[in-house]
Write an enzyme that holds these catalytic residues in place. Structure first.
Site, mmCIF file in Angstrom:
data_model
loop_
_atom_site.group_PDB
_atom_site.id
_atom_site.type_symbol
_atom_site.label_atom_id
_atom_site.label_comp_id
_atom_site.label_asym_id
_atom_site.label_seq_id
_atom_site.Cartn_x
_atom_site.Cartn_y
_atom_site.Cartn_z
ATOM 1 N N ASP A 31 -26.135 22.128 -10.958
ATOM 2 C CA ASP A 31 -26.871 22.976 -10.010
ATOM 3 C C ASP A 31 -26.375 24.428 -10.013
ATOM 4 O O ASP A 31 -26.037 24.983 -8.949
ATOM 5 C CB ASP A 31 -26.727 22.420 -8.575
ATOM 6 C CG ASP A 31 -27.047 20.939 -8.464
ATOM 7 O OD1 ASP A 31 -27.959 20.481 -9.172
ATOM 8 O OD2 ASP A 31 -26.396 20.247 -7.659
ATOM 9 N N GLU A 244 -37.590 19.759 -5.456
ATOM 10 C CA GLU A 244 -36.305 20.290 -4.971
ATOM 11 C C GLU A 244 -35.923 21.501 -5.827
ATOM 12 O O GLU A 244 -36.683 21.948 -6.667
ATOM 13 C CB GLU A 244 -35.208 19.220 -5.035
ATOM 14 C CG GLU A 244 -34.897 18.734 -6.446
ATOM 15 C CD GLU A 244 -33.895 17.587 -6.500
ATOM 16 O OE1 GLU A 244 -33.457 17.085 -5.448
ATOM 17 O OE2 GLU A 244 -33.547 17.166 -7.621
HETATM 18 O O1 FUB Z 1 -26.585 17.831 -7.032
HETATM 19 C C1 FUB Z 1 -27.203 17.059 -6.039
HETATM 20 C C2 FUB Z 1 -28.684 17.240 -6.074
HETATM 21 O O2 FUB Z 1 -29.179 16.878 -7.347
HETATM 22 C C3 FUB Z 1 -29.139 18.656 -5.895
HETATM 23 O O3 FUB Z 1 -29.047 19.113 -4.585
HETATM 24 C C4 FUB Z 1 -30.506 18.530 -6.438
HETATM 25 O O4 FUB Z 1 -31.169 19.728 -6.665
HETATM 26 C C5 FUB Z 1 -30.244 17.751 -7.709
HETATM 27 O O5 FUB Z 1 -29.800 18.577 -8.744
#
Ligand code: FUB
Length: 344
Positions: A31, A244
């Site tokens: 991320d 997301e």
């Molecule tokens: O790293 C945890 C979660 O996985 C992140 O918040 C999302 O965007 C995905 O990458």
């Protein structure tokens, strides 16, 4: 790329075919939110660990406990790990799952924005402050008032306003907030409370921040993504709708909203005229990587644009043990973005 395809991967061959290699390999990182501060690149990633939690559709296996900051003088240069910048044990309101963070600079101070589950198991977003881009960061005692869900991305516009984009469905809990307050009625399920496939998709959120960057200056608004006819994307449009990992960058006066489609594993982009949108869907920025999640940031350095992203190649395909990478991103003359294939 879903887990069941990984059994067939030859990882030595994949490393040869990868367009870029992990920036660090002594810890797992994911991320990556990249910014240029004082002429240097700083990357704010998640710090992946194997805490032993079983894989599920809520992302319980993403059990991260702290953040490290990485830096480099230029893309392709050596990457430095500046060590622990913030640990969950030092955040009074947070219990667990330090997911994707971001950072911003204002008046010589650095702000780390991060999601975590509070002591009631609800994702909130907090802020921590430092005099240095590499931390250590001192957390605020409470999460941002009215904050919820995950994946904060803070954008500074040319007029000096700062906006936070955030949100994630399934384990990110965005669907539980559809009525404006947290719906905790049923046992946690990634699929409860989602719109039907033929209804408008759940949107990521945007809120202007207060001058001190510590609170929302307004109630969060929907980041609406529309199709070529101006119609909001539908929830069943899994290859294009928001899941997301929001990010925003400005190019030639236009706002580019980029995000992950989650269960279809793309990073896509949509373009708008204001920080609030609406944003018109344009296409793919990054095709699926090895590992379930796809997450990115986009930053300009010395006149070139770069995509920071991750995959699970370093752990040979373990979804929650990822590694951050960088590659050049190209805007075409017509304003479109050249789609990136992560393995040749
Ligand atoms: O790293 C945890 C979660 O996985 C992140 O918040 C999302 O965007 C995905 O990458």
């Amino acid at each position: 790329m879903p887990e069941d395809s990984i059994a067939h991967i030859d990882f030595d061959e994949l490393t040869q075919k990868a367009i870029s290699q992990p920036l660090v390999n002594h810890i797992y990182t994911a991320d990556p939110s990249a910014h240029v501060f004082n002429g240097k690149i700083y990357i704010y990633p998640s710090h992946d660990i194997d805490a032993g939690d079983a894989f599920d559709d809520l992302g319980s296996h993403f059990a991260m406990e702290d953040y490290h900051v990485l830096s480099m003088d230029h893309p392709g240069g050596e990457t430095t790990d500046h060590g622990v910048a913030l640990h969950v044990k030092d955040v009074p309101w947070a219990q667990k799952q330090m997911w994707a963070p971001d950072a911003a600079e204002k008046d010589g101070k650095y702000y780390l924005f991060f999601p975590a589950k509070d002591h009631d198991g609800i994702f909130r977003i907090g802020v921590a402050i430092s005099d240095s881009p590499t931390g250590p960061f001192t957390p605020q005692p409470e999460a941002i008032k009215g904050s919820f869900s995950i994946d904060p991305a803070v954008f500074k516009d040319e007029d000096g306003s700062y906006y936070m984009y955030f949100g994630g469905i399934w384990g990110g809990q965005l669907q539980r907030w559809r009525t404006g307050s947290f719906n905790g009625e049923q046992p946690e399920s990634p699929f409860a409370f989602l719109p039907a496939d033929n209804e408008p998709a759940l949107c990521g959120k945007v809120a202007k921040l207060t001058d001190d960057l510590l609170q929302f200056d307004e109630a969060p608004k929907d980041v609406v993504i529309v199709d070529e006819n101006g119609q909001p994307l539908l929830q069943g449009d899994n290859e294009r709708r928001f899941f997301e990992a929001p990010w925003i960058h400005k190019y030639n006066g236009k706002y580019y909203f980029t995000y992950s489609t989650g269960d279809t594993h793309f990073i896509c982009y949509a373009v708008g005229d204001t920080p609030y949108g609406p944003f018109t869907y344009k296409g793919v920025v990054l095709h699926p990587v090895v590992g379930w999640t796809n997450h990115h940031s986009i930053a300009e350095f010395e006149g070139k644009w770069y995509l920071f992203y991750h995959d699970s190649s370093l752990s040979k395909g373990v979804t929650h043990l990822r590694c951050v990478k960088v590659t050049e991103l190209k805007h075409n003359n017509d304003g479109t973005i050249e789609a990136i294939t992560p393995y040749k």
